[in-house]
Each structure stands twice: as C-alpha cells, then as structure tokens.
Design an enzyme around this catalytic site. Sequence first.
Site, PDB file in Angstrom:
ATOM      1  N   ASP A 276       0.831  -1.199   0.000  1.00 43.09           N
ATOM      2  CA  ASP A 276       0.000   0.000   0.000  1.00 43.09           C
ATOM      3  C   ASP A 276       0.872   1.259   0.000  1.00 43.09           C
ATOM      4  OD1 ASP A 276      -2.750   1.163   0.393  1.00 43.09           O
ATOM      5  OD2 ASP A 276      -1.826   1.921   2.230  1.00 43.09           O
TER       6      ASP A 276
ATOM      7  N   GLU B 152      14.992 -15.310   0.173  1.00 42.03           N
ATOM      8  CA  GLU B 152      15.377 -16.328   1.145  1.00 42.03           C
ATOM      9  C   GLU B 152      14.417 -17.515   1.154  1.00 42.03           C
ATOM     10  OE1 GLU B 152      15.490 -14.429   4.935  1.00 42.03           O
ATOM     11  OE2 GLU B 152      16.878 -12.846   4.278  1.00 42.03           O
TER      12      GLU B 152
END
Length: 555
Positions: A188, A253
């Site tokens: 956002d 990751e």
Amino acid sequence: MGDLPGITARLDHLARLGVDALWLSPFYRSPQADGGYDVADYRDVDPRFGTLADADALIARAHELGLRVIVDLVPNHTSDEHEWFRAALAAGAGSPERARYVFREGDGETGEEPPNNWESIFGGAAWTRVRNRPDAPGSAWEHDTQWYLHLFDTSQPDLNWENPAVRAEMESVLRFWLDRGVDGFRVDVAHGLVKAAGLPDWSGHVTMVEGAEEDPDAPSVEPDGTVHHHRPPMFDQDGVHEIYRSWNRVLAEYDGERVLVAEAWVEPVERLARYVRADEMHQAFNFAFLVSPWSAADLRRCIAASYEANDAVGAPTTWVLSNHDVVRHASRLGLSRTGKGPNGIGAEDPQPDVELGLGRARAATLLMLGLPGSAYLYQGEELGLPEHTALPDDEREDPAFFRTRGAEKGRDGCRVPLPWEAAAPAFGFSATGESWLPQPAGWAEFAADAQDGVEGSTLELYRAALRLRRELGLGSGSLTTEAEHRESTSVVAVRNAAAHDEHDGRPDVVVVTNLGRRSLPVPDGHRVLIASGPLTTGPDGSVRIPVDTTAWLAR
C-alpha cells in the site's frame, strides 16, 4: 463485514473463475477507521475476521486449489492505536518512541501552526497537533508543541522510514507472513515511505490513484534560487528504492516464487517502471490504464508507453480497471466524461448510463485480458457490478467523505458486499440479511447464481475469457499494433503473438476494440474466438463488431 472462513468458503468460485491468485485487503487487528488500512497489529488477525488459524486454513485451501495468496501490507502508516504510537504519545518530544514516526515542532510563535502546508489525501491538513488530541496523556502535554504527520486520516500516523528500527520491524513482518505460506504482498502507498529532506512546503494536490496534479518534470527556480518541488516531496522519493531492494532480498530467502506488487501513484510511466527493476518489486499497478478515457488514441498511447517503459527494465506490464479506491468501471465508463471519474457518486450526482457502462466495461475487460502481462480483477466485476450510487450518507464510512464534509462521496459505493444468491438474505452474504454497507435491492440480477451457466452473462464472459487467455498463452505473448489501425481514432487493434511452439497449433490473436460510431467488419479470413457482446450481421452477410465491443480474432 464477513470473515476469513467466509472467504475460504468462496474460494471454489475463484478457482472456477480461472484466476491464478487472490489478493486480500487488510485483515489485521484494526479499529477500522479506514477499512483496515489503519493497522494496530501486523501479526494478528482482527477478531471480527477470525484468527491466525483461520488465515492458515485459508492459505492452505487456496494452495490446494492452485491459487496463490497475496496479502496487503501497509508500511507507510499505522493505526493511532498501534502500541508504537501509544508509546510515542506518552514518551514526549525527542524520545526514541517518537522517532519511529514523523513528529515535528509546530510553526508560529507557540507552535500553533502545522510544520508545513501539506494536505491530507483525504482532505484537510496532513498534520495533527499532539495537544489537540483528546487522548494526549496528562496535563504536561498541554504545552507539547509537536505535531505528527498523517498523509491520510488523523488515525493513520506516518512512520519514519529514516529510522532503522522501522525498517527492521517491517522486514520482520514480511518474514512472519512468508513463514505462514503467503505468496507475496501488495504494498500500500509504496511510493510514500520516504519524504524529501526537510519536509519542504508544496502547494500541489494529490488524489487517490491519479497522483499529483502538477507536472513532476517541470523544473521551476525563482530568481533568488528557491526551488519549487513539482514532484510531491511526500511521494516517489528516490530513497524508497533501497527499501524495496532489501525486501527483494528477504523474499529471495524463501522457496518458490514470492512477489511484491506496488501500489504507486507515479507518473510518468518511466518513473513507475523504476519500482519493478530486477532487484526491486516484481509488479506495479498500471493506474495510467485505469484512468485512461474511453478513447482509442488514449488507450493505444497508454498501452504502447506501458510496454516501452516496462520492457526497458525487463518487467511485465500489469493491467487493472477497478479496485477498492475508485468508482467501478461498469459505472465509470457510463458517465459523460470517462477516465478515473469522481471520488464516489451520490444520489444527487449525475448518474451513469447503466447499459452503456456495462457494455463498455465488458469491452474494456476483454481488451485488458487480451494484452500480455498480468491482469488484476476487483471483486464483483466478474458479475458486472455497478457502483452503488444511492448509498445513504448516514451509512457511509470512508474518512474522505467526512474530511471533505461530503464534497467527495468516497469509496464506499464500490465496497458493498457481493450478491451471491438472488433469493437469499443479503443475497447470500449473511444469514441475517445484514451487511456492513447496504446492498441495492436491484442487485438480484447480478447475483452469481443468477448468472451461473447463463449464456452471455458477464460471469460466463469472464470465465470464458480467462480460460482462453490461459489456453492461448496470451499473458506471456508479445504485442504489435495492427498497421491499418495505428492512427485510427475509433479502433484499438493489436496482435498478441503468444509465446508458444510453432507446432502447437495455437494461433496469434488479434484483439479489436471498436470505440467508434459504427460497426466494424471482421476482416476476411478471421474467425471470432470470443466477443464482449453480441455481434451483428451486415447487409452483405459479413460479421460485424458493434460499437463499444471487443472481439478476439484468429486466422
């Protein structure tokens, strides 16, 4: 308001619709001052929506159905009920707690004026004086001369992204949800995290989705050397890009494909494309397409510019026509003036032409789904839902309505709960017949069960278009403009050469949208794969594409 188990129960609808992923607006703990975009706890589900176990069950069921799950992340601001902000109010000026947010001394002799002239996106000043809050802690704070920044509502204080503690906390939040199996984040106000040094005054105005009204590339320097900031100093600062590079490393990751999607009201498209460079985000909403007028020249120009900018950074182009912040495109395209449209429509405002709007909306959607890249659909558009334009003012909840004193009706009209069953209480949204925003009585005809299996219904159009889009590989194709229509004022015609083996039998698809005043013949040797509305027959027996209609053609 519905809940997470309710969404889980409707996931079969999305799987049958043919989408790849589900993006959820915020379901975190929140006082709901701005539809959940005022987050009080990023690591918990608001009890009105369920529990963390319910979120886990939703993610698991979505994955069983082959759907990815994208959750909304709100990093620009928190709720004023977040524990960090409560601590900041209590700790006072100069404290580490206040350093997590944007607090500044007021202007004027006694600090009675805001630190600068910035406006809130929702109307009014973008600053609130601490001592003017009814919850300011204790009499000592009567002399507090500080103000805090809120680019949106007073209940949404902006975080200070210059503070390493803020950066570390949000990376921890990313990992919390990635560990629970989410496939990515819609970010956002992605362009708003970093503000210009010194927080300089800026006299422009920013609106939702459209962005700044001033030209961001027009330099202006007074004779005394004063520089006028045409790019809003609160948005699209270069410092945001290092934040997203670090987030990209966090997602890397994790096993599988994880995605960052930017909600950024940035112009021109070349600057928006910077958010999707190889080591930053993966997609960014293309609001230029959403706000384009219903005009062949404007649409063609937007499509070409979008590809040029995104191709330059090796990123896919992302298309969208409706979302929770704008008038639904089935109504927006029925107004006398198309484009983004007003911020909400009230009963006393000029009303959209319902039939015209839906016809154009279906045509715009089929154009969008025929373009390479990613397409985002807003809940209910597959039903052809119009805006609720007769919502009583006493039912409205959008802070923009209150902060502008009703000058803007706000976004509630596009957020009304969906009609699932024509004959059920609340059209199947709740067993009690209640919904957090009232549904129009005439929505029975738009209910999902009223359209299911009905030839020509908007729901079946979306299902067919999404199936063909997948089968023909249109999302990963390459686009060229059909030569005979390159300068046309009435037709958008593009060829999507899907990425496929030349021996697999899949054809190139010509996407034709008729925005003119008369029907258009289907070219010789072409067959119609799908059309947004009924085609007609000319006096010579030729098949013709009517006005405000899109067709996909193959040779």
